[in-house]
Write a protein that holds these residues in place. Structure first.
Motif, PDB file in Angstrom:
ATOM      1  N   ILE A   1    -103.285 -74.241 -50.675  1.00 25.26           N
ATOM      2  CA  ILE A   1    -102.691 -73.683 -51.879  1.00 25.26           C
ATOM      3  C   ILE A   1    -101.331 -73.093 -51.607  1.00 25.26           C
ATOM      4  O   ILE A   1    -100.426 -73.194 -52.418  1.00 25.26           O
ATOM      5  N   LEU A   2    -101.163 -72.499 -50.443  1.00 24.13           N
ATOM      6  CA  LEU A   2     -99.885 -71.879 -50.149  1.00 24.13           C
ATOM      7  C   LEU A   2     -99.589 -72.112 -48.673  1.00 24.13           C
ATOM      8  O   LEU A   2    -100.486 -72.032 -47.837  1.00 24.13           O
ATOM      9  N   GLU A   3     -98.329 -72.409 -48.364  1.00 27.18           N
ATOM     10  CA  GLU A   3     -97.984 -72.712 -46.973  1.00 27.18           C
ATOM     11  C   GLU A   3     -97.900 -71.445 -46.131  1.00 27.18           C
ATOM     12  O   GLU A   3     -98.571 -71.323 -45.115  1.00 27.18           O
ATOM     13  N   THR A   4     -97.054 -70.516 -46.553  1.00 29.62           N
ATOM     14  CA  THR A   4     -96.952 -69.248 -45.820  1.00 29.62           C
ATOM     15  C   THR A   4     -97.191 -68.080 -46.756  1.00 29.62           C
ATOM     16  O   THR A   4     -96.452 -67.944 -47.722  1.00 29.62           O
TER      17      THR A   4
ATOM     18  N   LEU B   1    -102.918 -70.287 -47.142  1.00 29.68           N
ATOM     19  CA  LEU B   1    -103.963 -69.910 -48.079  1.00 29.68           C
ATOM     20  C   LEU B   1    -104.579 -71.195 -48.572  1.00 29.68           C
ATOM     21  O   LEU B   1    -103.875 -72.079 -49.020  1.00 29.68           O
TER      22      LEU B   1
ATOM     23  N   PHE C   1    -108.531 -77.111 -49.665  1.00 36.20           N
ATOM     24  CA  PHE C   1    -107.415 -77.530 -50.500  1.00 36.20           C
ATOM     25  C   PHE C   1    -106.306 -76.520 -50.299  1.00 36.20           C
ATOM     26  O   PHE C   1    -106.444 -75.359 -50.672  1.00 36.20           O
TER      27      PHE C   1
END
Lengths: 485, 488
Positions: free
Chosen positions: A60-63, A66, A58
């Motif tokens: 969670i963060l693009e850059t 993550l 899933f």
């Protein structure tokens, strides 16, 4: 699938918070989890354990990239199974209510410790692997500080918290340095598999590897009670309530070793090579120095705590072999030791409850009064010493095979291994002395059994059977491990 | 809708509240606070509809970052009003002799005016505007800090804040004067151009920067400009403590970032700035964390913890250096600091809300007043545990992710520059943090409540709603940081 296994205990903890009836809910949760875990284990045996199965992710963060991603391969599968088994047994031996008459906090903490361990072993993302392990910090602290034994339990709770906190921050520093140096041209990532590939295609420079490895190794090492950072472990396990001691000594402590094998070894091979001598010295510290310390203990619980520190030395020896057999042996050792130390702490907790003392000088001659405990403690002690037929023997032998594999001449690794074998003698000394002290001979006259036996028999028997099955058929475990150094 | 209307609305809101206060009958003043909360909520929603990336008359700039900090400031003012409403029973005792609420209406209005000043600070990009908006906020704070006029501690806090605040303002103005003298402009963009052109001398510019940092260091509670923090936090009323530690600090940081950025990017001044901030960060990290260990007063403990958090934030500032920003993996220092501050808003406000409620019910600010909270009010104890865990940086809370971002920046910067001492101080500081934060958790669950405080604590619905939503936000934005990151 793995995400379900990780979130079941968290949901159980929430439910306990709202509904109460802690033991029933945790039994239900850990039982369901164990069934799922066994199912996954058979699936792993079918696929051989080389690939990661049951992946879920899933974003969670693009850059930097993550993702809350879980998955299981042979090594993590074995450790997840260990966690589920120990959790199930720990929940069974834990009392209906905490010593203060409240049930919620006690069982919530157990569930959260279990969730932390499961998440740490199941995560395929370095960030969450670290984060889940840290999740167990507060529950452990509360369990020892509130429900622990002994007068200085609060001080001990601080000690373990500060040690583990420091260890994980040093580790966090190392991991950040590692991931930021391991980036190609693309989006920075935390995925362990991608990072491993990057480490093989664009290795970090040797001089940098050396220092990053040191930080990661010390960070993980503090979490595994590596000599000389081991002094938190024995008092903490002695003071902790039984389920916490089982979960922490049996499962959570293995996270450090898992991290070294999963992250430090494949990503920082040159770093490992440059500190190889130091690792050998430290692991001998664990086996010999802590071994002698263990012999000197006069309290059964302190002795067990120290013995668990000592046995970590063998796992480090397996890692120091830097070959497939040794590392597989180390993982097997983690499993075997996890089961056997959980068993020992469960028995020790039952003794403490019924005697109000664990001083080896005072108790004795209990074999007639508590035959079940005497027999099972005997099994557990033999397993812990490493007698053939138990998983501990199989794993220690595998590690020693690893140490002597392709050894043309005797080098420092082989000398260390030869010295480490004496550790078996040491553990025989303290375990047999403890057994004699507790169950044979004469007891102090004033000593009486204060309570009825409340120890459920089934978890004890389950743990012994698992130790014997994997001891007689070590291939069940070893066939799942495919570590390539 | 032009963005500057936000400040105008807040100002009008403040006057309206004053009007309601003045013309309403004696009795409870909590309606003033409720009106303020509703008004601020509307202003917060307006934040999403105003024209972005505009600048007006060269004094007011509205960009993404300004919007983010305005959001932090509005939300913290809103929570401070909720807190102030809960705090009214204590406040009454110290403002009038016959325990009436007639004297506390202004207590709800002044934060709104302060909010206006702080919001303006987030939009200021030249030194004069920064100074004016800073003073607008600070003068409001002078009143708020000493509001409990019959309480010696509050008066002492007021005097200390006034004297040291005035002193720091002096430094700040002097720095502005030097800056103008050496570069000939107040505008930060112009200043950076002038410096890059190489026609100015180095020494006066650096002297000016140092003076300005002294002034701003006071706002953000950096060591050695922190002397006021423990006494003022301890002496003043709980809502003001919260306001100082969250909103004032956030506004201080956005100004600091805006002021310092051009100097960090210029090769002439970068070296000196990096040195200054490294020293400042080391001292703040060590002092804040170590001094917090021994505290027994909750507010004093949180004061030192607030200093320690400032240390973590300052640690990321040297990484603004131009050469380094190209090689950085992950979010840049400004994003990291802003994320941390937004997280700090959530977790800090959560703790202060609970402490306010406990303070009102037990009439004590010692750590002991939290004894047995676990059995007196499991909900408050659990929420406090979440807040404290987040402050300590336990994973899966927003505090951990903030700390992770800061460490990410600092460690990569250490590899670039070799300033490893900063990282090691931060690691030691965070470890000490586990001790003093967990001490609060221990007191709540382990210590027995005192006899007279055995009864459970009632929480009014608005505060309960706010506490629960903060708990959820602390956890959710710790697991899904994108919720906050997407605004940056």
């Amino acid at each position: 699938m793995i995400n379900i296994i990780v979130f079941i205990p968290i949901i159980a903890a929430l439910l306990i918070g709202f509904l109460g009836s802690g033991k029933k809910i945790s039994l239900l949760a850990s039982g369901t989890n164990l069934i799922l875990g066994v199912f996954i284990f058979f699936e792993l045996i079918k696929t051989g354990g080389k690939e990661i199965i049951y992946e879920s992710s899933f974003l969670i963060l693009e850059t930097p990239k993550l993702a809350l991603s879980f998955g299981v391969d042979g090594m993590s599968g074995i450790l997840i199974l260990l966690t589920l088994i120990v959790t199930f047994c720990a929940v069974q031996v834990s009392p209906e209510k905490g010593p203060d008459g409240k049930e919620k906090l006690f069982h919530i903490s157990s569930m959260l410790i279990s969730a932390g361990a499961l998440g740490a072993f199941g995560a395929t993302d370095m960030f969450f692997m670290f984060a889940f392990h840290e999740l167990a910090l507060i529950p452990t602290f509360l369990m020892i500080a509130i429900y622990g034994h002994g007068r200085d339990k609060v001080a001990i709770a601080w000690k373990i918290t500060i040690y583990l906190g420091l260890g994980s921050l040093v580790l966090l520093g190392g991991l950040i340095a590692l991931y930021s140096n391991l980036q190609g041209s693309g989006n920075p990532t935390f995925n362990i598999a991608e990072l491993t590939d990057l480490a093989q295609s664009h290795p970090i420079s040797d001089s940098l590897q050396k220092w990053i490895f040191l930080s990661v190794f010390l960070g993980f090492g503090i979490l595994v009670s590596l000599f000389p950072f081991h002094s938190w472990a024995a008092p903490a396990y002695a003071a902790a309530p039984t389920p916490t001691a089982m979960l922490h000594a049996g499962v959570l402590k293995k996270f450090g070793l898992y991290g070294i094998i999963r992250i430090a070894m494949p990503m920082l091979p040159e770093g490992l090579a440059s500190w190889h001598g130091l690792i050998l010295v430290l692991l001998l510290g664990n086996i010999l120095y802590v071994g002698f310390v263990t012999i000197a203990q006069s309290q059964l619980d302190k002795m067990l705590g120290n013995s668990s520190v000592m046995h970590m030395g063998y796992a480090f020896l397996g890692i120091a072999c830097v070959n497939e057999i040794g590392t597989n042996g180390a993982v097997f050792m983690m499993f075997a030791h996890g089961v056997s130390i959980a068993l020992l702490f469960a028995l020790c907790g039952s003794l403490r409850e019924r005697l109000n003392t664990l001083s080896l000088n005072r108790i004795g001659g209990l074999s007639g009064k508590v035959p079940f405990l005497a027999v099972t403690f005997g099994f557990a002690a033999f397993a812990s010493i490493g007698l053939p037929g138990f998983a501990n023997f199989a794993s220690e032998v595998t590690i020693l095979f690893g140490a002597f594999k392709e050894a043309q001449q005797i080098s420092s690794l082989q000398i260390t291994a030869i010295l480490a074998i004496w550790g078996v003698v040491i553990s025989a000394v303290y375990m047999l002395r403890a057994y004699r002290g507790v169950f044979q001979g004469e007891s102090d006259r004033s000593l009486t059994l204060v309570r009825k036996d409340s120890l459920p028999k089934s978890p004890i028997v389950i743990l012994i059977i698992i130790l014997m099955i994997t001891g007689f058929f070590p291939n069940i475990i070893l066939s799942l491990l495919h570590f390539k150094p | 809708m032009p963005a500057y209307l936000l400040e105008v609305i807040v100002l009008v809101l403040g006057f309206l509240m004053l009007g309601i206060e003045a013309f309403s009958r004696t009795g409870s003043r909590s309606r003033v606070a409720q009106f303020g909360v509703c008004g601020l909520l509307v202003v917060f929603l307006f934040l999403f509809v105003v024209d972005s990336d505009e600048s007006y008359w060269n004094v007011y700039h509205f960009d993404n970052l300004a919007a983010f900090y305005k959001g932090i400031i509005i939300l913290s003012t809103l929570m401070v009003l909720v807190m102030a409403r809960d705090f009214a029973p204590v406040l009454k005792r110290y403002t009038s002799d016959c325990n009436e609420s007639s004297g506390i209406g202004e207590y709800y209005c002044i934060p709104v005016f302060v909010c206006c000043g702080l919001m303006w600070m987030a939009s200021a990009k030249d030194l004069i505007t920064i100074f004016v908006s800073l003073e607008l906020a600070t003068i409001g704070f002078y009143v708020l800090v000493s509001f409990m006029r019959r309480n010696v501690g509050s008066l002492e806090a007021g005097v200390k804040y006034l004297i040291l605040g005035a002193l720091s303002t002096g430094f700040f103005v002097y720095g502005i004067a030097w800056m103008f003298g050496s570069t000939g402009t107040f505008e930060l963009n112009e200043i950076s151009k002038v410096i890059d052109s190489g026609v100015v001398e180095r020494a006066p510019v650096i002297f000016a920067i140092a003076l300005i940092i002294v002034g701003l260091g006071f706002k953000i509670a950096a060591v050695p400009f922190h002397i006021w923090v423990p006494d003022v936090y301890q002496g003043t009323s709980m809502p003001v403590t919260a306001y100082l530690s969250v909103a004032s600090k956030a506004a201080g940081f956005i100004v600091l970032l805006r002021v310092v950025e051009p100097f960090m990017k210029s090769s002439m001044t970068a070296g000196a700035c990096i040195l200054l901030f490294s020293v400042l960060a080391s001292m703040t990290l060590i002092f804040g964390n170590l001094a917090a260990i021994k505290q027994t007063n909750v507010k004093r403990l949180l004061a030192y913890s607030s200093i320690a958090h400032a240390g973590f934030l300052i640690m990321a500032i040297p990484a603004l250096e131009k050469n380094f920003s190209l090689t950085l993996q992950g979010p840049n220092p400004i994003q990291s600091i802003s994320f941390y501050l937004a997280g700090y808003l959530l977790m800090s406000m959560l703790c202060f809300l609970i402490l306010t409620i406990v303070r009102v019910s037990s009439d004590s600010e010692n750590l002991d007043s939290l004894s047995g909270l676990g059995s007196r009010s499991p909900l408050l104890a659990f929420s406090m545990t979440v807040g404290i865990a987040s402050l300590a940086g336990v994973p899966l809370t927003v505090g951990f992710f903030g700390k992770f971002l800061i460490f990410n920046v600092a460690i990569q910067y250490a590899m670039h520059s070799g300033y490893w001492f900063l990282v090691s101080f931060a690691i030691l500081g965070a470890t000490a943090g586990f001790y003093y934060y967990f001490k609060i958790i221990k007191v709540m669950y382990f210590n027995k409540p005192k006899d007279d405080e055995g009864e459970s604590i009632s929480v009014n619905p608005l505060s309960k709603f706010l506490i629960l939503s903060l708990v959820v936000l602390v956890i959710i934005s710790g697991v899904f940081p994108n919720l906050l990151m997407s605004f940056l």
